[in-house]
Design a protein around this motif. Structure first.
Motif, mmCIF file in Angstrom:
data_model
loop_
_atom_site.group_PDB
_atom_site.id
_atom_site.type_symbol
_atom_site.label_atom_id
_atom_site.label_comp_id
_atom_site.label_asym_id
_atom_site.label_seq_id
_atom_site.Cartn_x
_atom_site.Cartn_y
_atom_site.Cartn_z
ATOM 1 N N ASN A 108 -45.636 13.688 -11.662
ATOM 2 C CA ASN A 108 -45.929 13.172 -10.039
ATOM 3 C C ASN A 108 -47.357 12.870 -9.729
ATOM 4 N N ILE A 109 -48.278 12.756 -10.746
ATOM 5 C CA ILE A 109 -49.650 12.286 -10.365
ATOM 6 C C ILE A 109 -49.794 11.025 -10.096
ATOM 7 N N THR A 110 -50.389 10.730 -8.911
ATOM 8 C CA THR A 110 -50.540 9.236 -8.637
ATOM 9 C C THR A 110 -52.086 8.693 -8.800
ATOM 10 N N THR A 111 -52.970 9.649 -9.073
ATOM 11 C CA THR A 111 -54.344 9.454 -9.395
ATOM 12 C C THR A 111 -54.786 8.920 -10.698
ATOM 13 N N GLY A 112 -53.704 9.079 -11.434
ATOM 14 C CA GLY A 112 -53.786 8.403 -12.999
ATOM 15 C C GLY A 112 -54.419 9.591 -13.775
ATOM 16 N N ASN A 113 -54.917 9.035 -14.870
ATOM 17 C CA ASN A 113 -55.290 9.930 -16.062
ATOM 18 C C ASN A 113 -56.944 10.146 -15.729
ATOM 19 N N ILE B 182 -45.995 12.495 -18.001
ATOM 20 C CA ILE B 182 -45.579 11.283 -18.272
ATOM 21 C C ILE B 182 -46.447 10.490 -19.223
ATOM 22 N N GLN C 41 -41.315 10.151 -17.308
ATOM 23 C CA GLN C 41 -41.631 11.396 -17.111
ATOM 24 C C GLN C 41 -40.502 12.648 -17.518
ATOM 25 N N THR D 148 -51.206 13.748 -5.797
ATOM 26 C CA THR D 148 -49.828 13.447 -5.694
ATOM 27 C C THR D 148 -49.727 12.735 -4.257
ATOM 28 N N SER D 149 -50.664 11.953 -3.753
ATOM 29 C CA SER D 149 -50.726 11.026 -2.439
ATOM 30 C C SER D 149 -50.350 12.081 -1.363
ATOM 31 N N ASN D 150 -50.593 13.245 -1.734
ATOM 32 C CA ASN D 150 -50.396 14.385 -0.525
ATOM 33 C C ASN D 150 -48.738 14.255 -0.219
ATOM 34 N N ALA D 151 -47.986 13.900 -1.113
ATOM 35 C CA ALA D 151 -46.524 13.872 -1.047
ATOM 36 C C ALA D 151 -45.792 14.996 -1.945
ATOM 37 N N PRO D 152 -44.694 15.327 -1.668
ATOM 38 C CA PRO D 152 -43.905 16.555 -2.353
ATOM 39 C C PRO D 152 -43.625 15.754 -3.446
ATOM 40 N N ARG D 153 -43.392 16.818 -4.526
ATOM 41 C CA ARG D 153 -42.993 16.342 -5.897
ATOM 42 C C ARG D 153 -41.474 16.136 -6.160
ATOM 43 N N GLN E 154 -50.118 11.659 -20.448
ATOM 44 C CA GLN E 154 -51.403 11.599 -19.428
ATOM 45 C C GLN E 154 -52.087 12.746 -19.234
#
Lengths: 378, 378, 378
Positions: free
Chosen positions: B180-185, B151, B117, B91-96, B175
């Motif tokens: 809140n996943i930023t690294t994709g599938n 999403i 989403q 999650t880009s080390n970021a809160p969701r 997916q």
């Protein structure tokens, strides 16, 4: 349920005080992005496809004037994981929520003083809101060389000659480490100057696509020069801190932008050139051993042209070339993009799609990318 | 101070545009929870009590239509530390923050396309908003097996037969890695289908407690089937990533839900069954050594029944049984809950309290839990 | 654009329902701070200057009543990186967004019950909103000894004698670990009591500067006593957890505050005294070896006096002395501050600046600090 006089796209709230003591716009927006990517080996074929979904951006926006129409404010918050990423010890290990928090004071005639955190007067493509792009996203030129947001002061001024010929000048002094930094200034400040000429009068020069279908040709030409004195990050005020065994490596970094935007009867053409130089691009420790960090010196060029049909479909072509200095990297990227957008309600509700081919040298695999994005902006 | 026609519980803002170009609801809510817990050893007695306070949920909610009443949006943000927890490299080390960011387009007759989403069409208890529960919180069935948010795209459709008999169908492709996943599938997609029958007509079938005191019996029966192709997380699209020494362990995970909700004259009864299976529940490295991750295969059952008195006090009993597959765990949990709620203003302002006894096998200590919660929802 | 009857400073939204079922205030604020600091060696001279820019605070605020004017709510969110810092395993590794989430119920005559997370009834300077300070920021007394926010219950009561003599009493029970904790209570609870006397009638006793230019002298005197039973953090419910090799070190911590505020014809004088004691200030492991953590026992004194001129410029002097117990530290800090504020629209739009000299003993370098801050509060 209350009735509002506002229309879609003008904000969830959009009010002005009866006594003219303030106005307030409160808007929300989000983008849903689908991206498919494939590798294209030099010997042909397409492989390793993958498709991802992402809430690309999600924002809360506040704008208006307060106290007097001469004092305006902008307060914008990023909420998606991509928006808020970048937490580090330099941001109190906290996500980077605040995008803009700035007051703008029109203190005298055509002068306006800005104080707070907001975008620096860098390349046009960056300063155009991500909500108002005519493409799915900004170009590689921007992702490599833009100077984004910072905190400090900006002085804006404009002159109008012969009713239509407009000259704008901006000077800025900023901390130089990027947005949401809590550890303060390291090294020196960042100084930015920008000049713009609009020879044929004002127009939507910070918005993509000729949604107004200008009946007379409109042109904006701009040049920005940015000097980051004793910069400590690899991409001027962005990238990573250049940490040494005794502190931080400091070097002066200069970034130059040239840009132009033309709009006429549905045609929109935008071109940008960027160049970055550093006094000492290679970060070294106190004993001169390299730390591994290198300033991303080099140059890039971007040109894009679109045409908006009567039915609010727009076709667009884009060519971007990123050519880093060989000291930084010998990898040259040439990207060819074909885009199609449908503006349902201008930039407030739109569907955008594009296909890009990225040609890499050095025997690296080329890349093919397809994207589809919805923008919703209340 | 302005005067609004709205009533408490309908949002901080609730407007519709005079030109019908948009509507907007903006609401806030938070829950304050007190929890007391004790261990209950098999040989009797009660020990190790502790009491905790928590802001359990805190939310900003935006809903309405835009452009046309056929295009609706939902944008919901979680703000409490429990809401936003789960940051990771994925999650880009970021809160969701973002819970829902979805557009719903009624493009043809009874068809609606959702993009973005939001909650997947899984078990009813999960899809009921946490604001509208008749219990302090969802059951153990839900916490073990629900498929939460993701999403992608959902297609919703409904049919009405003989004025009252309603059939709803939903198909979804997502997916498959959660929100809140930023690294994709990674691995394959997640496919979900759901069918619902409401034989006696429409009612508040996604809201707990019979606040409407239905004068005729109402029933909703649903079944959901979820297939997560090449899933890489231990609880389908939830839990932790199954990381191996060379990448990710992938296995197909299937989750089945059966649920029913009945309401009549203050009585509300809800039952759910969940079952999860995986092709290869034990994650292994490339050389077949186990990584330690196991998919939480197994099943669970939940039934709860409440009665709402005229004074808006509700009593409720709940029984939940979670019986994992022995390959995952031999621990069986049986939980008995007795709840009391006072609905001051429906679900918008309420006090809820319950006491639960959790019976564990394998000589583990049983548990006793008392909870008290306030819900405030402007 | 809609027209609102509200004025600047009363919120972006400020509405009351026609049926009196709720009211809602929604405001935003942010502060831009510039700080310059220099070291002052004992042998004279000034060196090592550095200047930093910071978005110091950025907030969203919601307040009003719901259901009945006797039930009020406050919900406040911090957004700047300084506001949300402090993530740890005890906050689910998530930033600390929620400042206040509290319901206040006037259940009987002059009694009000508060439930949720909000400021504890500690020292006056802390309870005064950071938006309403007459200084750039709070004093060193506050940063060392305040008890900030926590989650729990507070009972507020007041008595009015002879129309003007007001007595207020507050008792509070809280979790005792600070705000936004998700790991629950460790050790015991935190008990706080506060009494206040306003002998000459009510006034803005929780707001800095005599903006009302009181025509009669006004005085508020307060005393708070805080007992954190089996506290596990170095600054009562703040600071860091005192972790041992087997769990947590627990000790009873007592904090005492005395404060007074006087306002009359533009003059404002505030004085505070703080004292902290602990049963066992030195945290030890189970085998009595010290962990290194020490409770910050000691005392501090702060006094400040300001005068507001007719043109809404205010001058202010402040003296703060922090004298820790020698068991904690022998470093004594004496700080002298001279401040100047311009209240453009009361506390809603103001510019504040101050210069401080910090005198340290133990041959440490003294410090000189200049600050300039803008506050914008819609």
């Amino acid at each position: 349920q209350d009735i509002t006089e506002n229309k879609f796209g003008k904000g969830l709230i959009n009010v002005v005080a009866k006594d003219s003591s303030f106005s307030a716009y409160f808007g929300i927006r989000f983008q849903s992005l689908m991206t498919s990517k494939w590798d294209v080996p030099e010997n042909g074929g397409i492989q390793d496809g993958e498709t991802n979904f992402l809430i690309r951006r999600a924002r809360l926006k506040f704008e208006g004037f307060a106290y007097s129409p001469k004092l305006t404010y902008k307060f914008e918050l990023g909420l998606s994981n991509r928006d808020i990423s970048g937490a580090s010890q330099f941001t109190s290990n906290a996500p980077r929520f605040v995008l803009d928090a700035v007051l703008k004071w029109n203190f005298y005639e055509n002068f306006e003083l800005w104080a707070g955190q907001t975008k620096l007067p860098g390349n046009r493509e960056r300063v155009i809101s991500s909500a108002n792009l005519e493409t799915v996203d900004r170009s590689l030129l921007n992702s490599r060389y833009n100077i984004d947001r910072d905190i400090g002061l900006q002085l804006h001024h404009f002159i109008t000659i012969n009713d239509t010929f407009i000259i704008r000048e901006i000077v800025s002094i900023a901390q130089g480490e990027g947005r949401n930094i809590t550890t303060g200034n390291i090294g020196g400040y960042q100084y930015t100057g920008r000049a713009e000429i609009l020879p044929f009068g004002d127009f939507s020069d910070y918005s993509g696509a000729d949604l107004e279908r200008e009946s007379n040709p409109k042109l904006a030409v701009g040049v920005s020069y940015d000097y980051n004195d004793n910069a400590v990050k690899t991409r001027s005020n962005m990238g990573s801190y250049m940490i040494t065994d005794t502190g931080f490596f400091e070097t002066d970094i200069q970034t130059l932008f040239l840009d132009a935007l033309f709009k006429y009867e549905g045609v929109s053409i935008m071109a940008e050139y960027a160049n970055r130089e550093a006094d000492n691009p290679f970060a070294v420790n106190e004993d001169s051993t390299p730390t591994g960090d290198v300033v991303n010196i080099g140059e890039a060029f971007n040109i894009q042209a679109g045409y908006l049909f009567e039915n609010n479909y727009q076709v667009l072509g884009r060519f971007t070339s990123v050519d880093p200095d060989d000291d930084f990297s010998e990898l040259v990227e040439n990207q060819y993009t074909l885009g199609l957008s449908k503006y349902l309600v201008g930039h407030k509700l739109k569907v955008q799609t594009d296909i890009s081919y990225t040609d890499l040298n050095q025997d690296q695999f080329d890349g093919l990318m397809y994207r589809l994005q919805f923008e919703f902006h209340l």
